[in-house]
Design an enzyme around this catalytic site. Structure first.
Site, PDB file in Angstrom:
ATOM      1  N   GLU A   1      -0.923  10.196  17.952  1.00 24.97           N
ATOM      2  CA  GLU A   1      -1.484  11.547  17.937  1.00 24.97           C
ATOM      3  C   GLU A   1      -2.650  11.651  16.957  1.00 24.97           C
ATOM      4  O   GLU A   1      -3.682  12.279  17.252  1.00 24.97           O
ATOM      5  CB  GLU A   1      -0.385  12.556  17.561  1.00 24.97           C
ATOM      6  CG  GLU A   1       0.685  12.749  18.632  1.00 24.97           C
ATOM      7  CD  GLU A   1       1.678  11.589  18.727  1.00 24.97           C
ATOM      8  OE1 GLU A   1       2.371  11.488  19.756  1.00 24.97           O
ATOM      9  OE2 GLU A   1       1.748  10.776  17.772  1.00 24.97           O
TER      10      GLU A   1
ATOM     11  N   ILE B   1      11.298  -7.376  33.905  1.00 24.34           N
ATOM     12  CA  ILE B   1      11.165  -8.609  34.686  1.00 24.34           C
ATOM     13  C   ILE B   1      12.316  -9.563  34.382  1.00 24.34           C
ATOM     14  O   ILE B   1      12.843 -10.233  35.284  1.00 24.34           O
ATOM     15  CB  ILE B   1       9.803  -9.270  34.414  1.00 24.34           C
ATOM     16  CG1 ILE B   1       8.682  -8.402  35.013  1.00 24.34           C
ATOM     17  CG2 ILE B   1       9.743 -10.693  34.967  1.00 24.34           C
ATOM     18  CD1 ILE B   1       7.287  -8.764  34.565  1.00 24.34           C
TER      19      ILE B   1
ATOM     20  N   PHE C   1       0.858  -1.183   0.000  1.00 24.06           N
ATOM     21  CA  PHE C   1       0.000   0.000   0.000  1.00 24.06           C
ATOM     22  C   PHE C   1       0.893   1.231   0.000  1.00 24.06           C
ATOM     23  O   PHE C   1       1.701   1.413   0.918  1.00 24.06           O
ATOM     24  CB  PHE C   1      -0.890  -0.033   1.243  1.00 24.06           C
ATOM     25  CG  PHE C   1      -1.865   1.105   1.373  1.00 24.06           C
ATOM     26  CD1 PHE C   1      -2.947   1.214   0.517  1.00 24.06           C
ATOM     27  CD2 PHE C   1      -1.715   2.047   2.377  1.00 24.06           C
ATOM     28  CE1 PHE C   1      -3.869   2.248   0.652  1.00 24.06           C
ATOM     29  CE2 PHE C   1      -2.628   3.079   2.534  1.00 24.06           C
ATOM     30  CZ  PHE C   1      -3.705   3.184   1.666  1.00 24.06           C
TER      31      PHE C   1
ATOM     32  N   GLY D   1      -7.315  -1.088   8.370  1.00 21.64           N
ATOM     33  CA  GLY D   1      -5.919  -1.403   8.650  1.00 21.64           C
ATOM     34  C   GLY D   1      -5.571  -1.217  10.108  1.00 21.64           C
ATOM     35  O   GLY D   1      -4.743  -1.953  10.671  1.00 21.64           O
ATOM     36  N   ARG D   2      -6.199  -0.234  10.742  1.00 27.71           N
ATOM     37  CA  ARG D   2      -5.904   0.024  12.160  1.00 27.71           C
ATOM     38  C   ARG D   2      -6.378  -1.105  13.060  1.00 27.71           C
ATOM     39  O   ARG D   2      -5.810  -1.336  14.121  1.00 27.71           O
ATOM     40  CB  ARG D   2      -6.517   1.363  12.569  1.00 27.71           C
ATOM     41  CG  ARG D   2      -5.729   2.533  11.995  1.00 27.71           C
ATOM     42  CD  ARG D   2      -6.450   3.853  12.043  1.00 27.71           C
ATOM     43  NE  ARG D   2      -5.634   4.878  11.389  1.00 27.71           N
ATOM     44  CZ  ARG D   2      -6.062   6.056  10.989  1.00 27.71           C
ATOM     45  NH1 ARG D   2      -7.343   6.390  11.174  1.00 27.71           N
ATOM     46  NH2 ARG D   2      -5.246   6.904  10.410  1.00 27.71           N
TER      47      ARG D   2
ATOM     48  N   GLY E   1       3.433  12.463   5.658  1.00 27.82           N
ATOM     49  CA  GLY E   1       3.142  11.252   6.416  1.00 27.82           C
ATOM     50  C   GLY E   1       1.743  11.338   6.961  1.00 27.82           C
ATOM     51  O   GLY E   1       0.777  10.919   6.321  1.00 27.82           O
ATOM     52  N   SER E   2       1.609  11.925   8.155  1.00 31.05           N
ATOM     53  CA  SER E   2       0.269  12.097   8.741  1.00 31.05           C
ATOM     54  C   SER E   2      -0.603  12.993   7.873  1.00 31.05           C
ATOM     55  O   SER E   2      -1.810  12.793   7.768  1.00 31.05           O
ATOM     56  CB  SER E   2       0.394  12.694  10.146  1.00 31.05           C
ATOM     57  OG  SER E   2       1.047  11.792  11.017  1.00 31.05           O
TER      58      SER E   2
ATOM     59  N   GLU F   1       0.385   3.461  10.096  1.00 33.43           N
ATOM     60  CA  GLU F   1      -1.073   3.474   9.869  1.00 33.43           C
ATOM     61  C   GLU F   1      -1.781   4.453  10.803  1.00 33.43           C
ATOM     62  O   GLU F   1      -2.897   4.204  11.276  1.00 33.43           O
ATOM     63  CB  GLU F   1      -1.645   2.052   9.969  1.00 33.43           C
ATOM     64  CG  GLU F   1      -1.107   1.164   8.859  1.00 33.43           C
ATOM     65  CD  GLU F   1      -1.870  -0.115   8.679  1.00 33.43           C
ATOM     66  OE1 GLU F   1      -3.096  -0.121   8.876  1.00 33.43           O
ATOM     67  OE2 GLU F   1      -1.226  -1.115   8.307  1.00 33.43           O
TER      68      GLU F   1
ATOM     69  N   ARG G   1      12.872 -18.293  37.374  1.00 36.14           N
ATOM     70  CA  ARG G   1      13.954 -17.506  37.963  1.00 36.14           C
ATOM     71  C   ARG G   1      13.743 -17.350  39.472  1.00 36.14           C
ATOM     72  O   ARG G   1      12.663 -16.929  39.908  1.00 36.14           O
ATOM     73  CB  ARG G   1      13.981 -16.132  37.301  1.00 36.14           C
ATOM     74  CG  ARG G   1      14.984 -15.147  37.881  1.00 36.14           C
ATOM     75  CD  ARG G   1      16.395 -15.498  37.533  1.00 36.14           C
ATOM     76  NE  ARG G   1      17.299 -14.384  37.813  1.00 36.14           N
ATOM     77  CZ  ARG G   1      18.621 -14.460  37.767  1.00 36.14           C
ATOM     78  NH1 ARG G   1      19.197 -15.622  37.450  1.00 36.14           N
ATOM     79  NH2 ARG G   1      19.363 -13.408  38.028  1.00 36.14           N
TER      80      ARG G   1
END
Length: 379
Positions: A367, A337, A123, A242-243, A131-132, A363, A268
């Site tokens: 923000e 951990i 895609f 897609g999200r 971008g955004s 994707e 452990r």
């Protein structure tokens, strides 16, 4: 909403889990180190019907629901986020757009091999300068007879080096802003199309991410998706779905990291007892489990609404926001951990922590997700 999985969904979960745990996990660390594309695993995913899960069987797909898809992506990401995103992109960013907006001819020619896993898709939306703010893209598509001539550059393209078929957005009318953007199906191998750069990344290193250039690349007019000017709308609708896939990927990373940490904490010993018996560690697991459960419910809700034809844009944004930030949190806690061992590449939690960060970025950044959710509240 019924929270019980159907028998079909349970089968998808079991099949994908066995494949992920028995095959994908074996070489995940080595592929991460060598940045090797998992071609054999992609082939096996095709055989299992994972590459076109939600596509109508008429076009070679599985005809499954979005929750089944979400379950499969989570199971893959529990062991390898790279394999998960390869599958996610093909399903939700490529197959969806072609099935929803392609002509019958386009679906027969391109969707069928994509859904069957005979071809791989990518895609192409983002660019070096957009971008955004995707509407500011510079790539153009100029109509010339029966073809559009594409010129421009797309970057951050997942599957871009290995893909056979691209869904590409470009300005057909640069003066019209987002209403002047159109979408096209572009075959690899066309004159004027080239892959110029493979990115060296922090995480998901077994998945290729590249820059793709178009220089007087002639694409048949018949390959346009939807009407001229529908491209931005198509891209945004595609990203909603897609999200959900990226939320599922993030969910898998978080669950996988926690599973590893729980197993390690039981083995452990410190101060004469296992780590799992310390309240400080139990509190960490409580926080991880609570956030993972919340992320899973949000992700399933978005998928459930999508399957019922309801608006799911805000729900998908909430799911991705919650799941991605949970993946980062849970993987960092898992490393803590493990202590010093968690900082070594000998243990998978180090890879999980690196892989997690991208889920907050691609994707739609966290923000952007907050903008989507905020606007859904305020109108």
């Amino acid at each position: 909403m019924d929270f019980a999985l159907t028998e079909e969904q349970k089968l998808v979960q079991q099949t994908t889990r066995e494949f992920a745990q028995n095959e994908v996990a074996k070489d995940a660390d080595e592929r991460d180190r060598s940045e090797t594309f998992p071609a054999a695993h992609v082939k096996k995913m095709a055989e299992l019907g994972l590459m076109g899960m939600m596509v109508d069987p008429e076009y070679g797909g599985g005809g499954l629901d979005s929750i089944s898809y979400t379950i499969a992506i989570e199971e893959l990401a529990k062991v390898d986020a790279s394999v998960a995103v390869i599958c996610s992109v093909n399903n939700s960013l490529v197959c969806y757009g072609i099935e929803a907006y392609g002509s019958e001819e386009t679906k027969r020619k391109y969707l069928v091999p994509l859904a069957k896993g005979e071809k791989l898709g990518a895609f192409c939306l983002s660019e070096p300068g957009s971008g955004s703010d995707a509407s500011r893209m510079k790539t153009t598509a100029t109509l010339d007879g029966d073809h559009y001539v594409l010129n421009g550059t797309k970057n951050w393209i997942t599957n871009g080096k290995s893909a056979d078929i691209l869904v590409v957005t470009a300005h057909t009318d640069p003066t019209a802003g987002h209403k002047g953007i159109s979408a096209f199906v572009v075959e690899k191998g066309l004159a004027g199309l080239s892959v110029s750069h493979k990115e060296r990344k922090l995480g998901i290193r077994s998945s290729d991410t590249v820059t793709i250039n178009f220089e007087d690349c002639r694409v048949p007019k018949a390959n346009r998706l939807g009407a001229e000017g529908d491209g931005f709308k198509i891209a945004m609708k595609t990203l909603d779905g897609g999200r959900i896939g990226i939320a599922a990927q993030a969910l898998g990373i978080a669950q996988g990291a926690m599973d590893l940490a729980v197993a390690y904490s039981k083995e452990r010993e410190q101060f004469g007892k296992s780590l799992s018996r310390f309240q400080a560690i139990q509190f960490k697991f409580a926080d991880m489990e609570t956030r993972i459960s919340a992320a899973r419910l949000l992700t399933y809700l978005a998928a459930w609404r999508k399957d019922r034809g309801l608006n799911f844009s805000a729900e998908a944004a909430k799911a991705k926001l919650c799941a991605s930030e949970t993946a980062t949190f849970a993987s960092q806690e898992a490393v803590q951990i493990f202590g010093g061992y968690g900082y070594l590449k000998d243990y998978p939690v180090e890879r999980f922590m690196r892989d997690s960060k991208i889920t907050e970025i691609y994707e739609g950044t966290s923000e952007i997700q907050r903008l989507v959710v905020g606007r859904s509240i305020t109108g």
